[in-house]
Design a protein around this motif. Sequence first.
Motif, mmCIF file in Angstrom:
data_model
loop_
_atom_site.group_PDB
_atom_site.id
_atom_site.type_symbol
_atom_site.label_atom_id
_atom_site.label_comp_id
_atom_site.label_asym_id
_atom_site.label_seq_id
_atom_site.Cartn_x
_atom_site.Cartn_y
_atom_site.Cartn_z
ATOM 1 N N ASP A 189 18.531 34.172 36.867
ATOM 2 C CA ASP A 189 17.247 34.497 37.577
ATOM 3 C C ASP A 189 16.191 33.488 37.380
ATOM 4 O OD1 ASP A 189 18.972 36.731 38.323
ATOM 5 O OD2 ASP A 189 18.066 38.077 37.012
ATOM 6 N N TYR A 219 27.943 37.584 36.266
ATOM 7 C CA TYR A 219 27.917 38.938 35.619
ATOM 8 C C TYR A 219 29.088 39.543 35.980
ATOM 9 C CZ TYR A 219 26.748 44.063 35.993
ATOM 10 O OH TYR A 219 26.888 45.523 35.576
ATOM 11 N N LYS A 246 15.224 39.835 27.792
ATOM 12 C CA LYS A 246 16.066 39.048 28.624
ATOM 13 C C LYS A 246 17.504 38.472 28.063
ATOM 14 C CE LYS A 246 13.764 39.838 32.561
ATOM 15 N NZ LYS A 246 14.306 40.705 33.637
ATOM 16 N N ASP A 284 20.701 36.750 32.444
ATOM 17 C CA ASP A 284 19.608 36.831 33.209
ATOM 18 C C ASP A 284 18.714 35.496 33.381
ATOM 19 O OD1 ASP A 284 20.021 39.498 33.011
ATOM 20 O OD2 ASP A 284 18.506 40.067 31.557
ATOM 21 N N CYS A 327 25.928 37.788 28.209
ATOM 22 C CA CYS A 327 25.166 38.914 28.922
ATOM 23 C C CYS A 327 24.922 39.582 27.502
ATOM 24 C CB CYS A 327 26.161 39.634 29.417
ATOM 25 S SG CYS A 327 27.693 40.563 28.662
#
Lengths: 162, 784
Positions: free
Chosen positions: A31, A40, A23, A27, A63
């Motif tokens: 999330d 993103y 991850k 993320d 990212c």
Amino acid sequence: MKKHSISLQVNGAVHEITIQPNKTLLDVLRDELNMPETKYGCGTGECGACTVLVDDQKVINSCLTLAATMDGKSITTAAGLQTAEGTLHPVQEAFVENAAVQCGYCTPGMVLKSVGLLKKNPNPSEDEIREWLEGNICRCTGYEKIVTAVQLAGKKIAQADG
Amino acid sequence: MTEFRTVGKSEIKIDVKAKVTGRAVYAADINLPGTLHAKIVRCYEHAHAKVKSLDLSEAAKIPGVVKVFAPEDLTTKFYNQSVIDIMVSEDMRGMLGDIEDQKILTDHVKHYGDGIAAIVATTEEAAERAAERIKVEYEPLPVYLNATESSQDGAVQFTPQKPRNMAFELPEPAFPNNTLGWGDADEGFKEADIIVEDNFYTSKQKQAQMEPNSYIALYDDDGLLSCWTSTQMPKSVQPKIAKLFNLPMSRVRIIQTVVGGGFGARLGMVLEPHICALAMALPGHPIKVQSPREEDWLTSPSRHPGDYWMKMGFKKDGTPVACDAKFVNYKGGYYLDGSGVAFTTGGWVSGLYKFGALRYKGESYFTNQPVCGAYRGYGNPQTNFVLEQLVDRACHELKIDPVEWRKKWHKDVGDDGWCAGVPYASCALDEVLDEGAKAIDWKAKREKYAQQTGVKRRGVGVAVMVHTSGAMPMLLEHTVCTVRLNEDATAVVAFACSDMGQGSHTTLRQIAAETLGFPLEDVSLSVGDSNDAGYDIGAHASRTLYVGGGAVMAACKDALKQLLERAATMLEANPDDLEIEDKQIFVKGSPDRKVAASEICSGGVYPFLNPQTGAPDTIPGQILGYSSFNPMHNSPPFGACFVELEVDTETGEIKLIEMVNGHDIGRAINPAVVEGQLEGGAQQGLGMALTEELYFSTDGKVLNNTFTDYKMLGPSDMPKITNVIIENPDPHGPFGAKSVGEAGLVAPVGATANAIYNAIGIQITDLPITPEKILKALNEKHAA
């Protein structure tokens, strides 16, 4: 996949979380921690929309950063630049006053990237600002008002410190 | 000049604090409980192929997969993702040859990245993994990457409805010989002393808005289909989705999330049909799709590339006796608004100069490329590149100053506009050219740069443009607005106009406050849900401030009229004798005879009955202003751009030095917003001129669908920018305002090309003007 337990400080709050090693920090922020202010844009480190500030010094593309490597680090997102009472960071203030925001999707990353510059160099020249912001793409503003906002922010910070 | 309270001020933008803190909610930021994740499986093996077999069985076995979908598992009804069909009458639709040729998933792959299957899973990761297990067998077909290839005899037909793969040409009999224009061009050329003529190629530029496409849809237990989308056109997507799924419009709800840039890429539908189809197949589950960045170049429409031929004739004194032009654009795999750019390009050629005669032909051909549609300017930037270079070539031959020629021969007030029959009502292009030339020091630089010999050569170039404010009379223009006055005399203004970041919600709020005579902070907006506001076509054709502003103004005038009528009754005065200032309504000349707006509004909401009389003490009824607005004009803005740059004749590299972007705005409702549009337009226009193009391998694979390889100008590539904003109020626009949104992109394209011409004496006819093309041209010139 073996999971990793890490301690991540985000905007002052410590999160003890267990994550998959594949991850990314992006993320996890979006999330797992439900903090969507980090965007993103490309997922490949080309656009800078996911920029965050690490340990109040260094700006990175979240990212491209595996979250597992951030154990023990302190992360600041755009929301974390604002005080709990609602006062904006001088860079945010300058972006607001200077109309340096259009669609706003690059803005959280652009603001954090600018904060990173002013921490290293409190009084950057226009050329230094432009060069520093390469890697953070904005498709709306032509960069003009962003560059002048960063100059304005530098002055605001100097005044507050002086 | 009238004193305005808020119009003309660079008010802080409405949503900007939410954007600098990251709290603005984009579609990807929404996570409804129980969300399932979708993936559209795309063909990356071929740009043109038939799917011979599709085996989804292994994919279905991946843990977390809820369902896999082949084309026949979703609606196989044809549709067209563009919304032009609902902006024209049925007769016009027939004449334009509009067709429906798209399916949600296809077994005939027409471009790299066409969608062939779909997966819904509990996580994005599971959907990704399942996609890798899909087995497909293809029958490859010949790949056509330009109009010449796809229109050849024996070429595979994209659709039986369009022979020779010609998607569109100007239709007979409305356009005799499939042409538009005026006069007899052949006769005109006989009078010419010089002719300039060339073939050009204009590139496949991508909007590359920063927010990748993300959507959520939910078909709920009550049979309501909701779709969260960053479309530019929620009220046009709503009927399109209703039609595709045979639902009444009242069962379709489009919730517009914050739009992370549009520039045309979100005009009409992109993946709304896909996500809605999946939601309807799995009722009760919110379905979300996050389209990866690299798919954006393949799935949302780009600018139309194409072959642009033009020929112009001039007399020795510069009189432009005739122009003949033909634009053949490459449509990509599907029709979309196939007629649009082929047609409007003729408008842009028609609108700018007083040619003695003009003949224009526009054609669209299918190609095996990702689709084309709307992109900021809609044919105008392509035209600018061609028309403005040929004008400069003629000026050079005739030894006429390019600024002076343009001042003499541009169309002006009273001349037929870009659309025949709608003459220009305002034009300040002379002033824009004069001020712009002064700002860049035109004359001195042109003289200086004529004498250069070194390796690095400077050049300065000019281009002008005319654009539009809305698309009337060609397309429907309509915006509905309601204004509700609360009991404390604050206003809630509701409309469905989109703010894509350009600042239209801010400027429309300024128009509302100014019209009502209320402080800006007393006006709030109700926007975003297609079921909460009346009709609005959506953001396209630089219409939102102009048409939306007209609607807001009319609705606010209606509310104000009701307020003043009630005040007149209470003050025993004539409504025409009343004025509103600081929400106090008073009789002109008698400031003591006044009533607070809040007293009237409160009385309207709370009409308590008087126990003695049984009648209300106050005038009852909450005030609601309303408009259903159709503009009477399209008030074209004019612009002039000056670019100065330096060409390295050893490497072919170009360094942008300075640009002056001049614009005839009518009235700047919010000057900072206007500047933002011009500066942002400049980045895209300069990029179109110098770096931006989608490249293909010979077998049709897209080679540069990443930000590293699709080169856009960065902060250090941009020149110093000076904006010249000329206010010359237009008789039709709200407070005299005309559009700016698309216009900022247009003239920088031609001005950059002309600056290169000035620097090295060569015109590059292929976009983008890369160092390789410059070096090649310099070598050829040297050899000759």
